[in-house]
Write a protein that holds these residues in place. Structure first.
Motif, PDB file in Angstrom:
ATOM      1  N   PRO A  95     -43.966 -36.813  94.723  1.00 21.14           N
ATOM      2  CA  PRO A  95     -44.892 -37.714  95.566  1.00 21.14           C
ATOM      3  C   PRO A  95     -45.931 -38.415  94.684  1.00 21.14           C
ATOM      4  CG  PRO A  95     -44.767 -36.067  97.075  1.00 21.14           C
ATOM      5  CD  PRO A  95     -44.186 -35.445  95.618  1.00 21.14           C
ATOM      6  N   ASP A  96     -46.145 -37.952  93.476  1.00 19.72           N
ATOM      7  CA  ASP A  96     -46.789 -38.603  92.518  1.00 19.72           C
ATOM      8  C   ASP A  96     -46.169 -40.285  91.934  1.00 19.72           C
ATOM      9  OD1 ASP A  96     -48.978 -37.085  92.350  1.00 19.72           O
ATOM     10  OD2 ASP A  96     -48.384 -36.058  90.607  1.00 19.72           O
ATOM     11  N   PHE A  97     -44.780 -40.187  92.075  1.00 19.11           N
ATOM     12  CA  PHE A  97     -44.222 -41.244  91.521  1.00 19.11           C
ATOM     13  C   PHE A  97     -43.151 -41.750  92.527  1.00 19.11           C
ATOM     14  CE2 PHE A  97     -45.745 -39.284  87.536  1.00 19.11           C
ATOM     15  CZ  PHE A  97     -46.261 -40.666  86.834  1.00 19.11           C
ATOM     16  N   GLY A 159     -29.224 -57.037  80.787  1.00 18.14           N
ATOM     17  CA  GLY A 159     -30.353 -57.840  81.104  1.00 18.14           C
ATOM     18  C   GLY A 159     -31.560 -56.987  81.125  1.00 18.14           C
ATOM     19  N   ALA A 160     -32.878 -57.274  81.310  1.00 18.63           N
ATOM     20  CA  ALA A 160     -33.921 -56.458  81.290  1.00 18.63           C
ATOM     21  C   ALA A 160     -34.993 -56.929  82.218  1.00 18.63           C
ATOM     22  CB  ALA A 160     -34.440 -56.441  79.866  1.00 18.63           C
ATOM     23  N   LEU A 161     -35.810 -56.047  83.092  1.00 17.19           N
ATOM     24  CA  LEU A 161     -36.954 -56.484  83.698  1.00 17.19           C
ATOM     25  C   LEU A 161     -38.082 -55.735  83.492  1.00 17.19           C
ATOM     26  CD1 LEU A 161     -37.967 -57.747  86.274  1.00 17.19           C
ATOM     27  CD2 LEU A 161     -36.829 -55.622  87.546  1.00 17.19           C
ATOM     28  N   SER A 162     -39.322 -56.361  83.337  1.00 17.91           N
ATOM     29  CA  SER A 162     -40.514 -55.842  83.190  1.00 17.91           C
ATOM     30  C   SER A 162     -41.194 -55.663  84.410  1.00 17.91           C
ATOM     31  CB  SER A 162     -41.205 -56.428  81.760  1.00 17.91           C
ATOM     32  OG  SER A 162     -42.716 -55.824  81.722  1.00 17.91           O
ATOM     33  N   ILE A 163     -41.738 -54.537  84.812  1.00 19.85           N
ATOM     34  CA  ILE A 163     -42.569 -54.530  86.094  1.00 19.85           C
ATOM     35  C   ILE A 163     -43.719 -53.737  85.888  1.00 19.85           C
ATOM     36  CG2 ILE A 163     -40.520 -54.900  87.414  1.00 19.85           C
ATOM     37  CD1 ILE A 163     -40.895 -52.055  88.377  1.00 19.85           C
ATOM     38  N   LYS A 164     -44.586 -54.054  86.820  1.00 21.39           N
ATOM     39  CA  LYS A 164     -45.927 -53.111  86.852  1.00 21.39           C
ATOM     40  C   LYS A 164     -45.668 -52.120  88.082  1.00 21.39           C
ATOM     41  CE  LYS A 164     -50.121 -54.903  86.490  1.00 21.39           C
ATOM     42  NZ  LYS A 164     -51.102 -55.669  86.717  1.00 21.39           N
ATOM     43  N   ARG A 165     -45.805 -50.895  87.699  1.00 25.85           N
ATOM     44  CA  ARG A 165     -45.271 -49.906  88.760  1.00 25.85           C
ATOM     45  C   ARG A 165     -46.300 -49.832  89.619  1.00 25.85           C
ATOM     46  NH1 ARG A 165     -47.770 -44.862  87.596  1.00 25.85           N
ATOM     47  NH2 ARG A 165     -48.568 -44.788  85.647  1.00 25.85           N
ATOM     48  N   SER A 166     -47.616 -50.313  89.415  1.00 22.26           N
ATOM     49  CA  SER A 166     -48.714 -50.254  90.620  1.00 22.26           C
ATOM     50  C   SER A 166     -48.441 -51.291  91.510  1.00 22.26           C
ATOM     51  CB  SER A 166     -50.098 -50.482  89.803  1.00 22.26           C
ATOM     52  OG  SER A 166     -50.000 -51.720  89.081  1.00 22.26           O
ATOM     53  N   ASP A 167     -47.448 -52.200  91.268  1.00 19.23           N
ATOM     54  CA  ASP A 167     -47.399 -53.142  92.419  1.00 19.23           C
ATOM     55  C   ASP A 167     -46.219 -52.634  93.312  1.00 19.23           C
ATOM     56  OD1 ASP A 167     -48.645 -55.220  90.918  1.00 19.23           O
ATOM     57  OD2 ASP A 167     -46.951 -56.203  90.169  1.00 19.23           O
ATOM     58  N   TRP A 168     -45.800 -51.517  93.269  1.00 17.40           N
ATOM     59  CA  TRP A 168     -44.953 -50.665  94.128  1.00 17.40           C
ATOM     60  C   TRP A 168     -45.599 -49.357  94.668  1.00 17.40           C
ATOM     61  CZ3 TRP A 168     -42.926 -54.187  90.701  1.00 17.40           C
ATOM     62  CH2 TRP A 168     -41.975 -55.149  91.230  1.00 17.40           C
ATOM     63  N   GLY A 169     -46.863 -49.227  94.318  1.00 15.11           N
ATOM     64  CA  GLY A 169     -47.305 -48.250  94.796  1.00 15.11           C
ATOM     65  C   GLY A 169     -47.594 -47.008  93.938  1.00 15.11           C
ATOM     66  N   VAL A 171     -49.255 -45.338  91.385  1.00 18.77           N
ATOM     67  CA  VAL A 171     -50.416 -45.614  90.655  1.00 18.77           C
ATOM     68  C   VAL A 171     -50.933 -44.270  90.081  1.00 18.77           C
ATOM     69  CG1 VAL A 171     -51.172 -47.348  92.271  1.00 18.77           C
ATOM     70  CG2 VAL A 171     -51.761 -45.059  93.079  1.00 18.77           C
ATOM     71  N   TRP A 172     -50.051 -43.168  90.007  1.00 18.50           N
ATOM     72  CA  TRP A 172     -50.486 -41.854  89.608  1.00 18.50           C
ATOM     73  C   TRP A 172     -50.800 -42.118  88.069  1.00 18.50           C
ATOM     74  CZ3 TRP A 172     -49.499 -38.801  85.494  1.00 18.50           C
ATOM     75  CH2 TRP A 172     -50.006 -37.502  85.466  1.00 18.50           C
ATOM     76  N   ASN A 173     -51.997 -41.720  87.469  1.00 16.14           N
ATOM     77  CA  ASN A 173     -52.369 -41.642  86.277  1.00 16.14           C
ATOM     78  C   ASN A 173     -53.380 -40.438  85.806  1.00 16.14           C
ATOM     79  OD1 ASN A 173     -51.427 -42.569  83.522  1.00 16.14           O
ATOM     80  ND2 ASN A 173     -51.696 -44.763  83.979  1.00 16.14           N
ATOM     81  N   THR A 174     -53.450 -40.270  84.490  1.00 14.80           N
ATOM     82  CA  THR A 174     -54.448 -39.435  83.872  1.00 14.80           C
ATOM     83  C   THR A 174     -55.284 -40.129  82.776  1.00 14.80           C
ATOM     84  OG1 THR A 174     -53.463 -37.320  84.480  1.00 14.80           O
ATOM     85  CG2 THR A 174     -55.037 -37.264  82.910  1.00 14.80           C
ATOM     86  N   PRO A 175     -56.347 -40.453  82.986  1.00  8.68           N
ATOM     87  CA  PRO A 175     -57.097 -40.827  81.745  1.00  8.68           C
ATOM     88  C   PRO A 175     -57.183 -40.076  80.364  1.00  8.68           C
ATOM     89  CG  PRO A 175     -58.742 -40.095  83.309  1.00  8.68           C
ATOM     90  CD  PRO A 175     -57.469 -39.873  83.658  1.00  8.68           C
TER      91      PRO A 175
END
Length: 199
Positions: A95-97, A159-169, A171-175
């Protein structure tokens, strides 16, 4: 329509597109055995982790005379993500990803195709990851077309596509103590596609 080809046997010969067929219009299915859908992301701000989805299916309609009438759809089984490391893959499925139990598929369905030049096409469509659908545009390059030894009409695209995963929810991360985060927000999706014309 064909690119210039190096002399037969040249080291660069395999790099040249082979657009041997004048008209590749028709309905196609993705040849999974000769297609790769890859992903890559930065890890710990210092290196790139690469992987791929290994279970997917898709169809395309190609119209040589009217490219804007072309279309493509791809369905990817999220549980098939494979980065070569079992613990990391289990985390990506969690569920984190991708949360594969709740959302077993990612889907791309085109809404518009625009021909940029002889071998380049911009394919715009809706990308659904988990419960979020957003528009994206992928630039595809026609890498060749041919009749294979089994009588199949094949067409290839990259082809290639660059996306921001946070745009699809996602958002998991660790500083990190040194600044930045463990996993980059920006993800690169790479397509090496071979399609076969339907009988």
């Amino acid at each position: 329509m064909a690119k210039h080809r190096a002399p037969e046997g040249s080291p660069t010969d395999f790099d040249a597109a082979t657009v041997a067929l004048a008209d590749v219009s028709g309905d196609y299915t993705i040849d999974v055995a000769h297609t790769r859908i890859g992903i890559r992301a930065r890890h710990a701000m210092v290196t790139t982790v690469r992987g791929a989805f290994t279970d997917f299916a898709g169809e395309a309609h190609l119209d040589t005379l009217k490219p804007e009438a072309s279309s493509v759809s791809i369905r990817i089984r999220t549980a098939s993500v494979d980065t070569g490391q079992a613990d990391r893959d289990a985390h990506l499925r969690s569920p984190d990803f991708l949360d594969v139990e709740r959302w077993p598929e990612m889907v791309f369905a085109s809404t518009d195709v625009e021909q940029v030049d002889e071998e380049t096409f911009e394919v715009t469509g809706d990308l659904t990851i988990r419960d979020v659908t957003r528009p994206v545009t992928v630039e595809f390059t026609l890498t060749g077309s041919a009749k294979d030894p089994f009588g199949n009409t094949r067409v290839g695209f990259e082809g290639a596509l660059s996306i921001k995963r946070s745009d699809w929810g996602l958002v998991w991360n660790t500083p990190l103590d040194t600044g930045g985060v463990l996993v980059s927000d920006r993800i690169q999706v790479e397509f090496d596609v071979s399609v076969i014309r339907s009988a």
